[in-house]
Design a protein around this motif. Structure first.
Motif, short mmCIF file in Angstrom:
data_model
loop_
_atom_site.label_atom_id
_atom_site.label_comp_id
_atom_site.label_asym_id
_atom_site.label_seq_id
_atom_site.Cartn_x
_atom_site.Cartn_y
_atom_site.Cartn_z
N GLY A 92 0.79 -1.23 0.00
CA GLY A 92 0.00 0.00 0.00
C GLY A 92 0.81 1.27 0.00
N LEU A 93 2.13 1.16 -0.16
CA LEU A 93 3.01 2.33 -0.20
C LEU A 93 3.68 2.44 -1.56
N LEU A 94 3.52 3.59 -2.20
CA LEU A 94 4.20 3.88 -3.46
C LEU A 94 5.47 4.62 -3.12
N THR A 95 6.61 4.05 -3.49
CA THR A 95 7.91 4.63 -3.19
C THR A 95 8.57 5.09 -4.48
N ILE A 96 8.99 6.34 -4.51
CA ILE A 96 9.64 6.93 -5.68
C ILE A 96 11.02 7.41 -5.24
N GLU A 97 12.05 6.86 -5.87
CA GLU A 97 13.43 7.22 -5.57
C GLU A 97 13.87 8.33 -6.52
N LEU A 98 14.45 9.38 -5.97
CA LEU A 98 14.92 10.52 -6.76
C LEU A 98 16.42 10.69 -6.58
N VAL A 99 17.08 11.13 -7.64
CA VAL A 99 18.53 11.34 -7.63
C VAL A 99 18.83 12.72 -8.20
N ARG A 100 19.71 13.44 -7.52
CA ARG A 100 20.17 14.73 -8.05
C ARG A 100 21.50 14.49 -8.74
N GLU A 101 21.55 14.80 -10.03
CA GLU A 101 22.76 14.62 -10.83
C GLU A 101 23.14 15.96 -11.44
N VAL A 102 24.07 16.62 -10.82
CA VAL A 102 24.53 17.91 -11.32
C VAL A 102 25.53 17.65 -12.45
N PRO A 103 25.32 18.25 -13.62
CA PRO A 103 26.26 18.06 -14.73
C PRO A 103 27.66 18.52 -14.34
N GLU A 104 28.64 17.88 -14.91
CA GLU A 104 30.05 18.19 -14.60
C GLU A 104 30.36 19.67 -14.82
N ALA A 105 29.77 20.25 -15.84
CA ALA A 105 30.03 21.66 -16.14
C ALA A 105 29.47 22.59 -15.07
N MET A 106 28.49 22.12 -14.29
CA MET A 106 27.87 22.96 -13.26
C MET A 106 28.50 22.78 -11.89
N LYS A 107 29.35 21.78 -11.72
CA LYS A 107 29.97 21.52 -10.42
C LYS A 107 31.06 22.55 -10.14
N PRO A 108 31.27 22.89 -8.88
CA PRO A 108 32.33 23.83 -8.54
C PRO A 108 33.71 23.27 -8.92
N LYS A 109 34.59 24.14 -9.37
CA LYS A 109 35.93 23.72 -9.77
C LYS A 109 36.95 24.45 -8.94
N LYS A 110 37.97 23.75 -8.56
CA LYS A 110 39.08 24.33 -7.82
C LYS A 110 40.02 24.99 -8.83
N ILE A 111 40.34 26.24 -8.61
CA ILE A 111 41.22 26.98 -9.51
C ILE A 111 42.59 27.09 -8.84
N ALA A 112 43.60 26.57 -9.53
CA ALA A 112 44.95 26.61 -8.99
C ALA A 112 45.53 28.01 -9.14
N ILE A 113 46.24 28.43 -8.11
CA ILE A 113 46.91 29.74 -8.13
C ILE A 113 48.36 29.49 -8.51
N ASN A 114 48.85 30.25 -9.49
CA ASN A 114 50.25 30.10 -9.90
C ASN A 114 51.15 30.35 -8.70
N GLY A 115 52.28 29.65 -8.63
CA GLY A 115 53.17 29.66 -7.47
C GLY A 115 53.82 30.99 -7.17
N GLY A 116 53.11 32.05 -7.08
CA GLY A 116 53.65 33.34 -6.67
C GLY A 116 54.28 34.11 -7.82
N GLN A 117 54.33 33.57 -9.00
CA GLN A 117 54.93 34.27 -10.12
C GLN A 117 53.88 35.11 -10.82
N VAL A 118 54.24 36.35 -11.06
CA VAL A 118 53.36 37.23 -11.80
C VAL A 118 53.86 37.24 -13.23
N VAL A 119 52.99 36.91 -14.15
CA VAL A 119 53.37 36.85 -15.55
C VAL A 119 52.88 38.12 -16.22
N ASP A 120 53.79 38.84 -16.83
CA ASP A 120 53.43 40.06 -17.53
C ASP A 120 53.09 39.69 -18.96
#
Length: 153
Positions: free
Chosen positions: A117-145
């Motif tokens: 007597g119970l209807l069970t519906i399973e839901l999944v959240r799938e965030v596309p890879e393009a929408m996921k947060p990305k870690k941005i690397a900082i260059n090792g202290g060098q300033v490039v002109d």
């Protein structure tokens, strides 16, 4: 009862129109509580909606998933007056229903099942890879002109 006016918030925000519409629509749709349901958070990206649909067979239930909307419909055939005459008391609701659930972005229906007597519906959240947060690397202290490098080339 008078509702809450969201107009000042709509004027000062950009891109939140859908959120305000959800708030207004959910307030208007609080009328019927049939069938009763539970919403569970199973894990970070998994959810379960359970509806109490006693007396319904699988072929009398319909689950439709559209973008940001899950709709569960139960259709009961009208029983004849001869069938109704057999009951001395009818306490189990045996009427048709339509229940809607607003889904967040990127939530999809995974599976559905009917048991005891119970209807069970399973839901999944799938965030596309393009929408996921990305870690941005900082260059090792060098300033490039960039201008100096372009002139040197």
């Amino acid at each position: 009862m008078r509702g809450f006016d969201l107009t000042p918030y709509r004027r000062s925000t950009v891109g939140f129109d859908r959120l305000f519409d959800l708030i207004e629509n959910s307030r208007a749709a609080q009328g019927d509580n049939y069938p009763p349901f539970n919403i569970e958070r199973i894990s970070e990206d998994r959810y379960r909606v359970t509806l109490a649909v006693a007396g319904f067979r699988a072929e009398e239930l319909d689950i439709t998933a559209q973008q940001n909307l899950l709709q569960v419909t139960g259709r009961k055939e009208e029983s004849s007056s001869a069938d109704r005459a057999k009951f001395l008391h009818v306490g189990i609701a045996n009427r048709s229903f339509e229940r809607r659930f607003e889904l967040a972005d990127f939530v999809r229906v995974d599976t559905a099942g009917l048991s005891d007597g119970l209807l069970t519906i399973e839901l999944v959240r799938e965030v596309p890879e393009a929408m996921k947060p990305k870690k941005i690397a900082i260059n090792g202290g060098q300033v490039v002109d960039i201008v100096a490098n372009r002139d040197a080339a």
